[in-house]
Design a protein around this motif. Sequence first.
Motif, PDB file in Angstrom:
ATOM      1  N   GLY A  80       0.972  -1.077   0.053  1.00  0.00           N
ATOM      2  CA  GLY A  80       0.165   0.096   0.026  1.00  0.00           C
ATOM      3  C   GLY A  80       0.696   1.231  -0.182  1.00  0.00           C
ATOM      4  N   ALA A  81       1.983   1.265  -1.099  1.00  0.00           N
ATOM      5  CA  ALA A  81       2.995   2.251  -0.776  1.00  0.00           C
ATOM      6  C   ALA A  81       2.508   3.627  -1.142  1.00  0.00           C
ATOM      7  CB  ALA A  81       4.264   1.515  -1.928  1.00  0.00           C
ATOM      8  N   GLY A  82       1.314   3.960  -1.902  1.00  0.00           N
ATOM      9  CA  GLY A  82       1.087   4.990  -2.470  1.00  0.00           C
ATOM     10  C   GLY A  82       2.317   5.531  -3.470  1.00  0.00           C
ATOM     11  N   ILE A  83       2.846   6.965  -3.488  1.00  0.00           N
ATOM     12  CA  ILE A  83       3.754   7.172  -4.215  1.00  0.00           C
ATOM     13  C   ILE A  83       5.212   6.909  -3.687  1.00  0.00           C
ATOM     14  CG2 ILE A  83       2.214   9.170  -5.105  1.00  0.00           C
ATOM     15  CD1 ILE A  83       4.176  11.244  -3.465  1.00  0.00           C
ATOM     16  N   GLY A  84       5.154   6.178  -2.319  1.00  0.00           N
ATOM     17  CA  GLY A  84       6.528   5.834  -2.106  1.00  0.00           C
ATOM     18  C   GLY A  84       7.147   6.625  -1.010  1.00  0.00           C
TER      19      GLY A  84
ATOM     20  N   GLU B  91       0.954  -1.122  -4.798  1.00  0.00           N
ATOM     21  CA  GLU B  91       0.099  -0.066  -4.700  1.00  0.00           C
ATOM     22  C   GLU B  91      -1.003  -0.287  -5.402  1.00  0.00           C
ATOM     23  OE1 GLU B  91      -2.378   3.044  -4.263  1.00  0.00           O
ATOM     24  OE2 GLU B  91      -0.653   2.671  -2.656  1.00  0.00           O
ATOM     25  N   ASN B  92      -2.501  -0.152  -5.071  1.00  0.00           N
ATOM     26  CA  ASN B  92      -3.533  -0.220  -5.868  1.00  0.00           C
ATOM     27  C   ASN B  92      -3.968   0.648  -6.635  1.00  0.00           C
ATOM     28  OD1 ASN B  92      -5.994  -1.716  -5.996  1.00  0.00           O
ATOM     29  ND2 ASN B  92      -7.121  -0.063  -5.034  1.00  0.00           N
ATOM     30  N   SER B  93      -3.343   1.979  -6.508  1.00  0.00           N
ATOM     31  CA  SER B  93      -3.903   2.979  -7.401  1.00  0.00           C
ATOM     32  C   SER B  93      -2.726   3.207  -8.724  1.00  0.00           C
ATOM     33  CB  SER B  93      -3.760   4.606  -6.578  1.00  0.00           C
ATOM     34  OG  SER B  93      -3.965   5.557  -7.441  1.00  0.00           O
ATOM     35  N   ALA B  94      -3.520   3.103  -9.772  1.00  0.00           N
ATOM     36  CA  ALA B  94      -2.517   3.217 -10.839  1.00  0.00           C
ATOM     37  C   ALA B  94      -1.828   4.616 -10.937  1.00  0.00           C
ATOM     38  CB  ALA B  94      -2.917   2.900 -12.452  1.00  0.00           C
ATOM     39  N   ILE B  95      -2.687   5.626 -10.584  1.00  0.00           N
ATOM     40  CA  ILE B  95      -1.866   7.159 -10.726  1.00  0.00           C
ATOM     41  C   ILE B  95      -0.929   7.141  -9.722  1.00  0.00           C
ATOM     42  CG2 ILE B  95      -2.426   9.468  -9.988  1.00  0.00           C
ATOM     43  CD1 ILE B  95      -5.567   8.742 -10.693  1.00  0.00           C
TER      44      ILE B  95
ATOM     45  N   LYS C 137       2.124   5.329 -11.274  1.00  0.00           N
ATOM     46  CA  LYS C 137       2.638   6.203 -12.349  1.00  0.00           C
ATOM     47  C   LYS C 137       3.780   7.328 -11.752  1.00  0.00           C
ATOM     48  CE  LYS C 137       1.588   9.067 -16.376  1.00  0.00           C
ATOM     49  NZ  LYS C 137       2.065   8.534 -17.271  1.00  0.00           N
ATOM     50  N   GLN C 138       3.034   8.017 -10.492  1.00  0.00           N
ATOM     51  CA  GLN C 138       3.928   9.155 -10.053  1.00  0.00           C
ATOM     52  C   GLN C 138       5.105   8.594  -9.509  1.00  0.00           C
ATOM     53  OE1 GLN C 138       1.398  11.407  -7.552  1.00  0.00           O
ATOM     54  NE2 GLN C 138       3.021  12.895  -6.815  1.00  0.00           N
ATOM     55  N   ALA C 139       5.046   7.357  -8.676  1.00  0.00           N
ATOM     56  CA  ALA C 139       6.196   6.920  -8.067  1.00  0.00           C
ATOM     57  C   ALA C 139       7.167   6.460  -8.966  1.00  0.00           C
ATOM     58  CB  ALA C 139       5.849   5.591  -7.451  1.00  0.00           C
ATOM     59  N   GLN C 140       6.878   5.787 -10.122  1.00  0.00           N
ATOM     60  CA  GLN C 140       7.923   5.503 -11.321  1.00  0.00           C
ATOM     61  C   GLN C 140       8.540   6.534 -11.892  1.00  0.00           C
ATOM     62  OE1 GLN C 140       5.035   2.811 -13.161  1.00  0.00           O
ATOM     63  NE2 GLN C 140       6.275   0.952 -12.621  1.00  0.00           N
ATOM     64  N   GLU C 141       7.694   7.535 -12.294  1.00  0.00           N
ATOM     65  CA  GLU C 141       7.953   8.669 -13.309  1.00  0.00           C
ATOM     66  C   GLU C 141       8.536   9.788 -12.591  1.00  0.00           C
ATOM     67  OE1 GLU C 141       4.977   9.566 -16.117  1.00  0.00           O
ATOM     68  OE2 GLU C 141       5.004   7.505 -16.702  1.00  0.00           O
ATOM     69  N   GLU C 142       8.318  10.000 -11.196  1.00  0.00           N
ATOM     70  CA  GLU C 142       8.645  11.461 -10.411  1.00  0.00           C
ATOM     71  C   GLU C 142       9.289  10.963  -9.165  1.00  0.00           C
ATOM     72  OE1 GLU C 142       5.443  14.330 -10.298  1.00  0.00           O
ATOM     73  OE2 GLU C 142       4.593  13.343 -12.060  1.00  0.00           O
TER      74      GLU C 142
ATOM     75  N   CYS D  23      13.332  -1.557  -6.875  1.00  0.00           N
ATOM     76  CA  CYS D  23      13.045  -2.588  -8.190  1.00  0.00           C
ATOM     77  C   CYS D  23      11.486  -2.529  -8.659  1.00  0.00           C
ATOM     78  CB  CYS D  23      13.358  -3.850  -7.573  1.00  0.00           C
ATOM     79  SG  CYS D  23      15.153  -4.009  -6.836  1.00  0.00           S
ATOM     80  N   GLU D  24      10.818  -3.263  -8.506  1.00  0.00           N
ATOM     81  CA  GLU D  24       9.453  -3.633  -8.788  1.00  0.00           C
ATOM     82  C   GLU D  24       8.368  -2.744  -8.229  1.00  0.00           C
ATOM     83  OE1 GLU D  24       6.038  -6.916 -10.274  1.00  0.00           O
ATOM     84  OE2 GLU D  24       8.037  -7.405  -9.472  1.00  0.00           O
ATOM     85  N   VAL D  25       7.759  -1.955  -9.047  1.00  0.00           N
ATOM     86  CA  VAL D  25       6.345  -1.053  -8.559  1.00  0.00           C
ATOM     87  C   VAL D  25       5.337  -1.888  -9.050  1.00  0.00           C
ATOM     88  CG1 VAL D  25       5.476   0.966  -8.021  1.00  0.00           C
ATOM     89  CG2 VAL D  25       7.952   0.785  -8.438  1.00  0.00           C
ATOM     90  N   ARG D  26       4.681  -2.668  -8.322  1.00  0.00           N
ATOM     91  CA  ARG D  26       3.338  -3.381  -8.976  1.00  0.00           C
ATOM     92  C   ARG D  26       2.273  -2.607  -8.673  1.00  0.00           C
ATOM     93  NH1 ARG D  26       3.198  -9.780  -7.652  1.00  0.00           N
ATOM     94  NH2 ARG D  26       5.170  -9.658  -8.861  1.00  0.00           N
ATOM     95  N   CYS D  27       1.319  -2.736  -9.424  1.00  0.00           N
ATOM     96  CA  CYS D  27       0.129  -2.043  -9.415  1.00  0.00           C
ATOM     97  C   CYS D  27      -1.127  -3.277  -8.871  1.00  0.00           C
ATOM     98  CB  CYS D  27      -0.535  -1.206 -10.640  1.00  0.00           C
ATOM     99  SG  CYS D  27      -2.078  -0.646 -10.224  1.00  0.00           S
ATOM    100  N   SER D  28      -1.596  -3.204  -7.803  1.00  0.00           N
ATOM    101  CA  SER D  28      -2.373  -4.548  -7.495  1.00  0.00           C
ATOM    102  C   SER D  28      -3.039  -4.107  -5.878  1.00  0.00           C
ATOM    103  CB  SER D  28      -1.537  -5.906  -7.480  1.00  0.00           C
ATOM    104  OG  SER D  28      -2.411  -6.543  -6.656  1.00  0.00           O
ATOM    105  N   GLY D  29      -4.208  -4.566  -5.753  1.00  0.00           N
ATOM    106  CA  GLY D  29      -5.008  -4.372  -4.305  1.00  0.00           C
ATOM    107  C   GLY D  29      -3.913  -5.456  -3.539  1.00  0.00           C
ATOM    108  N   LEU D  30      -3.918  -5.456  -2.138  1.00  0.00           N
ATOM    109  CA  LEU D  30      -3.608  -6.497  -1.275  1.00  0.00           C
ATOM    110  C   LEU D  30      -4.230  -7.859  -1.745  1.00  0.00           C
ATOM    111  CD1 LEU D  30      -2.161  -4.445   1.699  1.00  0.00           C
ATOM    112  CD2 LEU D  30      -1.094  -4.626  -0.571  1.00  0.00           C
ATOM    113  N   GLN D  31      -5.500  -7.706  -1.585  1.00  0.00           N
ATOM    114  CA  GLN D  31      -6.294  -8.813  -1.711  1.00  0.00           C
ATOM    115  C   GLN D  31      -5.961  -9.831  -2.761  1.00  0.00           C
ATOM    116  OE1 GLN D  31      -7.478  -5.670  -2.183  1.00  0.00           O
ATOM    117  NE2 GLN D  31      -9.075  -5.842  -3.623  1.00  0.00           N
ATOM    118  N   ASN D  32      -5.272  -9.233  -3.648  1.00  0.00           N
ATOM    119  CA  ASN D  32      -4.919 -10.050  -5.113  1.00  0.00           C
ATOM    120  C   ASN D  32      -3.453 -10.317  -5.203  1.00  0.00           C
ATOM    121  OD1 ASN D  32      -7.650  -9.784  -6.205  1.00  0.00           O
ATOM    122  ND2 ASN D  32      -7.308  -7.690  -6.522  1.00  0.00           N
ATOM    123  N   VAL D  33      -2.716  -9.764  -4.302  1.00  0.00           N
ATOM    124  CA  VAL D  33      -1.208 -10.115  -4.436  1.00  0.00           C
ATOM    125  C   VAL D  33      -1.011 -11.477  -3.907  1.00  0.00           C
ATOM    126  CG1 VAL D  33       1.026  -9.558  -3.353  1.00  0.00           C
ATOM    127  CG2 VAL D  33      -0.670  -7.619  -3.779  1.00  0.00           C
TER     128      VAL D  33
END
Length: 239
Positions: free
Chosen positions: A75-79, A97-101, A104-109, A121-131
Amino acid sequence: MLGGLGQLARPDAVSSLRFLSEFVTPPSNSSAASIVNPSSSKDTKITGTTTGSTTTKRQKLPLPGAGPSRVLDCGAGIGRVTKQVLIKAFDHVDLVENSAIFVKQAQEEYLKAEIESGKVCEVRCSGLQNVEFEGTEWEGRFDVIWCQWVLGHLTEDHLIMFFNRCKKGLKPGGMIFVKENNAKIGIVIDEEDSSMTRSDTVWKEMFVKSGLKLLREEVQKGFPSGLFTVKMYALEPIP
């Protein structure tokens, strides 16, 4: 996220690093040593056998032969926690992190430099219930799985299932850390987002139901009165 209370970021980070320092040896080139100065506190409780006032007999991570230390920020948010805490305590950090927005902000900014350096390393977009960990590249990958201000979005059943899946993501001797708001009694449900603030008693019931042993707990210091109490829990799977 700090709900607009950005001034809480530093005490939050300092307390987390000090709490982690009881169980994790930071990288030799880390700045954590200048921040961490563990001391005993009446708000600190260590379960099990102890030596001294604050140090458990448990061997610090990473264990010998385990390679570079690695942590998963859930649930890292933007990190923010990754940047201010976990990068200082571990060699490598992965995020989910569940939010694609936010991803994206974590990866690009926000974490762009840390990703380019290989610390993140990896920044994965997923809800914790699906990890998933078992049968993936994340199986047996992490010394620590860190969960902060995110587990209130999981129901009891999803939370127990998540903790049990996390066990598959840990290296031998790995740990789970939880840092969450505490209600005084029972469970308080937020009317806007339906998230749950569990009491200390309820959290400990969840740990038992999930087959986790509580090694240490500590109250976050330095937050204004009027907010929920925040507690940190250090946990390990029960064999």
